[in-house]
Scaffold this motif. Structure first.
Motif, short mmCIF file in Angstrom:
data_model
loop_
_atom_site.label_atom_id
_atom_site.label_comp_id
_atom_site.label_asym_id
_atom_site.label_seq_id
_atom_site.Cartn_x
_atom_site.Cartn_y
_atom_site.Cartn_z
N VAL A 143 15.85 34.57 0.19
CA VAL A 143 14.63 35.56 -0.28
C VAL A 143 15.08 36.47 -1.20
O VAL A 143 16.19 36.82 -1.44
CB VAL A 143 13.82 36.32 0.90
N PRO A 144 14.26 36.92 -2.27
CA PRO A 144 14.47 37.80 -3.33
C PRO A 144 15.11 39.14 -3.00
O PRO A 144 15.80 39.92 -3.99
CB PRO A 144 13.29 37.74 -4.08
N LYS A 154 8.23 44.78 -8.43
CA LYS A 154 7.85 45.95 -8.03
C LYS A 154 7.90 45.87 -6.67
O LYS A 154 8.77 46.66 -5.67
CB LYS A 154 6.90 46.88 -8.40
N ARG A 155 7.45 44.84 -5.80
CA ARG A 155 7.26 44.63 -4.34
C ARG A 155 8.84 44.44 -3.80
O ARG A 155 9.18 45.02 -2.80
CB ARG A 155 6.33 43.65 -3.95
N ILE A 156 9.43 43.64 -4.55
CA ILE A 156 10.71 43.29 -4.17
C ILE A 156 11.74 44.55 -4.36
O ILE A 156 12.43 44.94 -3.41
CB ILE A 156 11.31 42.24 -5.12
N LEU A 157 11.42 45.48 -5.18
CA LEU A 157 12.31 46.71 -5.35
C LEU A 157 12.01 47.68 -4.35
O LEU A 157 12.83 48.18 -3.73
CB LEU A 157 11.94 47.34 -6.69
N ARG A 158 10.81 47.65 -3.85
CA ARG A 158 10.25 48.47 -2.71
C ARG A 158 10.70 48.00 -1.57
O ARG A 158 11.29 48.64 -0.66
CB ARG A 158 8.58 48.61 -2.81
N SER A 163 -4.85 33.26 4.16
CA SER A 163 -3.92 32.37 3.39
C SER A 163 -2.91 33.08 2.61
O SER A 163 -3.17 34.01 1.80
CB SER A 163 -4.64 31.35 2.49
N ARG A 164 -1.89 32.87 2.70
CA ARG A 164 -0.68 33.54 2.22
C ARG A 164 -0.54 32.76 0.62
O ARG A 164 -0.30 31.82 0.38
CB ARG A 164 0.75 33.46 2.80
N PRO A 165 -0.54 33.72 -0.32
CA PRO A 165 -0.33 33.27 -1.75
C PRO A 165 1.16 33.02 -2.12
O PRO A 165 1.91 33.53 -1.21
CB PRO A 165 -1.01 34.46 -2.62
N ASN A 166 1.41 32.31 -3.02
CA ASN A 166 3.07 32.27 -3.35
C ASN A 166 3.69 33.54 -3.55
O ASN A 166 5.08 33.29 -3.19
CB ASN A 166 3.21 31.10 -4.51
N ASP A 167 3.12 34.57 -3.94
CA ASP A 167 3.90 35.83 -3.96
C ASP A 167 4.42 36.24 -2.72
O ASP A 167 5.73 36.46 -2.38
CB ASP A 167 3.03 36.75 -4.49
N GLU A 168 3.90 35.85 -1.46
CA GLU A 168 4.24 36.31 -0.30
C GLU A 168 5.06 35.23 0.07
O GLU A 168 6.25 35.40 1.09
CB GLU A 168 2.98 36.42 0.39
N LEU A 169 4.72 34.12 0.13
CA LEU A 169 5.82 32.95 0.47
C LEU A 169 6.96 32.97 -0.25
O LEU A 169 8.11 33.00 0.56
CB LEU A 169 5.15 31.46 0.18
N LEU A 170 7.03 33.35 -1.38
CA LEU A 170 8.35 33.58 -2.02
C LEU A 170 9.15 34.84 -1.56
O LEU A 170 10.20 34.84 -1.14
CB LEU A 170 8.44 33.67 -3.64
N GLN A 171 8.62 36.05 -1.32
CA GLN A 171 8.99 37.21 -1.05
C GLN A 171 9.70 37.21 0.25
O GLN A 171 10.67 37.77 0.74
CB GLN A 171 8.22 38.38 -1.23
N VAL A 214 -5.51 42.91 -2.35
CA VAL A 214 -4.81 41.88 -1.69
C VAL A 214 -3.44 42.25 -1.73
O VAL A 214 -2.72 42.36 -2.60
CB VAL A 214 -5.13 40.46 -2.47
N ASP A 215 -2.90 42.64 -0.33
CA ASP A 215 -1.63 43.02 -0.26
C ASP A 215 -0.81 43.68 -1.17
O ASP A 215 0.21 43.31 -1.90
CB ASP A 215 -0.63 41.73 0.06
N GLY A 216 -1.41 45.06 -1.44
CA GLY A 216 -0.62 45.85 -2.29
C GLY A 216 -1.65 46.24 -3.68
O GLY A 216 -1.35 47.22 -4.39
N GLY A 217 -3.09 45.72 -3.76
CA GLY A 217 -3.86 46.15 -4.61
C GLY A 217 -3.63 45.60 -5.93
O GLY A 217 -2.84 44.77 -6.43
#
Length: 499
Positions: free
Chosen positions: A166-167, A185-189, A337-345, A396-399
């Motif tokens: 995971v990233p 930014k989400r990964i940094l957080r 349903s989980r988008p690719n952003d969430e599946l990857l992170q 959606v999960d973070g706005g």
């Protein structure tokens, strides 16, 4: 063992093991990420996880019609015989599942276990609620307790991967390869949050290694289930107690037997209704050996359920399968349903056939409503009290502003943003031009084109050994660019006044 790395970020300082840690001010997540990544030594380097070494021993014995094997280079579950829809594939006893209650409360058994096994001081549980209240952290600590005490699950622990890729464990260069500001930014957080958690644990335990803690957190974040079930089902015990009372009552009080049995049946029915309604169940997070080896497929019908009567977890086939077929599980939750952003992170992969195709727009107000191009006066924006803060409310999960394409190829933005656009621009044609421009602007700001990315992906696949992180990043940005191109094409050829 303490934290063995040094970094500083926005005034938050971390020191080597044994030195006092000073917290000066909160981390600011509003700084420009590109500038931040370019500042040498200021990126939070979360060390890679290190899994404990477990002896393989005997295979994990469960009542199962499945086995763990490598399928196309990826570990997964396959059926060992032909099965019909509804057949039981695997059954796990309650004692074979590692779980914690999702709701945090002081004085739980985990506090005593963590103190005895992990030497984690009780003072840790008095830390910030946002840290210790996270059920995933508590489940990670429970996993570490079990790895040291539960010898029956050693074969399961040996099957767990060393890391998921995971990233959160990627370096700055690898993260920027994603070419998506909001995900970066989400990964940094997440990096900052995990490092804070590790710091608190290291301050309160002398027996834990930070990399081992990160491994446990990685396993839980990517493999844990969540649902309602009881720690120990009271249904069977209650049934037996009521039945015994019903039979003993005539002997003790000379009451009519039929009446006594009827009363008992009614009482048991009430208990059953209570159990069925879930009033006596508690929501828990848990790791389920064997079951958590199932890989994701959107729309898969195989399910994991808890059976109160047998106090066990059951995996049942959602469709007819032939021997050797892979057992797949839908990671999506009911209604989400989980988008690719969430599946990857959080799971470390990109689904190229994802039915939930969304893209979180990186920039906000000023670039959306360019006066020269769209004629939306700044005065009009001020009159409507349109602010960046309002635009960036959670959606959606973070706005932010979310672009999506459904299974029929229809592109749209989230309702909150569209309501704002309609206030600013009454003309449907102008709104159409604006939305087309937004998609094309996002594409223009990316360092590479989709054609260049496809060439890069082809070259990466031909490498030996391939670079999994680079390949993941390229697959992710190809999916994003494909979505943006399709959306721009859709908006440019569809004139809809309702936009």
């Amino acid at each position: 063992m303490g934290i063995a790395f040094v970094w500083s970020f926005g005034g938050l300082e971390r020191a080597r093991a044994g030195r006092k840690v000073e917290r000066r001010k909160k981390v600011s997540m509003t700084m420009v990420l590109s500038e931040f990544l370019g500042a040498a030594g200021e990126y939070p380097i979360v060390p890679g996880p290190v899994a404990p070494v477990f002896p393989r021993g005997d295979p994990l014995v469960v009542d199962a019609s499945v086995k763990v094997e490598d399928i196309d280079g990826i570990r997964g579950l396959a059926v060992t015989k032909d099965v019909e829809k509804g057949d039981l594939l695997a059954s796990l006893k309650r004692s074979e599942v590692i779980s914690v209650e999702r709701k945090f409360s002081r004085g739980s058994p985990l506090e005593e276990e963590a103190e005895r096994v992990l030497f984690l001081r009780r003072s840790f549980w008095g830390e910030e609620l946002r840290v210790v209240g996270d059920w995933r952290l508590r489940l990670a600590l429970k996993l570490l307790v079990e790895t040291r005490t539960n010898t029956e699950l050693l074969p399961y622990f040996a099957l767990l991967p060393k890391e998921t890729g995971v990233p959160v464990f990627w370096n700055p260069t690898e993260v920027t390869e994603l070419q998506h500001f909001e995900l970066q930014k989400r990964i940094l957080r997440q990096k900052v949050q995990w490092e804070t958690i590790c710091e608190l644990i290291m301050q309160n335990s002398s027996a834990l290694d930070v990399r081992e803690v990160l491994w446990a957190m990685d396993m839980v974040r990517s493999r844990a289930f969540s649902g309602e079930f009881q720690q120990r089902s009271s249904l069977v015990a209650t049934f037996a107690l009521c039945w015994t009372a019903g039979l003993a009552l005539p002997l003790l009080a000379n009451v009519n037997t039929d009446l006594s049995l009827a009363g008992t049946v009614i009482f048991i029915a009430g208990i059953l209704v209570t159990e069925a309604s879930g009033k006596s169940a508690r929501r828990r997070g848990f790791l389920a050996p064997i079951a958590d080896m199932m890989n994701h497929f959107s729309g898969a019908t195989t399910g994991l359920t808890y059976d109160a009567l047998s106090d066990s977890f059951q995996v049942r086939a959602g469709e007819k399968m032939k021997k050797g077929s892979e057992v797949l599980f839908d990671y999506n939750e009911k209604g989400y349903s989980r988008p690719n952003d969430e599946l990857l992170q959080y799971y470390g992969f990109v689904n190229e056939e994802n039915k939930t195709r969304t893209y979180l727009i990186c920039d906000t107000l000023n670039q959306f409503f360019d006066e020269k191009r769209f004629g939306v006066p700044r005065r009009r924006i001020r009159e409507l009290k349109v602010t960046k803060k309002r635009l960036k409310r959670r959606s959606v999960d973070g706005g932010g502003v979310v672009l999506s394409i459904d299974v029929d190829g229809k592109a749209s933005f989230n309702d909150r943003f569209m309501n704002l656009v309609k206030k600013l621009e009454p003309s449907g044609t102008r709104r159409q031009q604006l939305m087309t421009h937004i998609c094309r602007r996002e594409l223009e700001q990316m360092p590479t084109t989709i054609q260049e990315d496809r060439i890069i992906r082809s070259n990466l696949r031909s490498q030996s050994p391939p670079s999994p992180r680079k390949l993941l990043a390229v697959n992710y940005r190809i999916e994003n660019k494909r979505l943006l191109m399709e959306a721009a094409e859709y908006f440019s050829r569809n004139d809809n006044d309702s936009w």
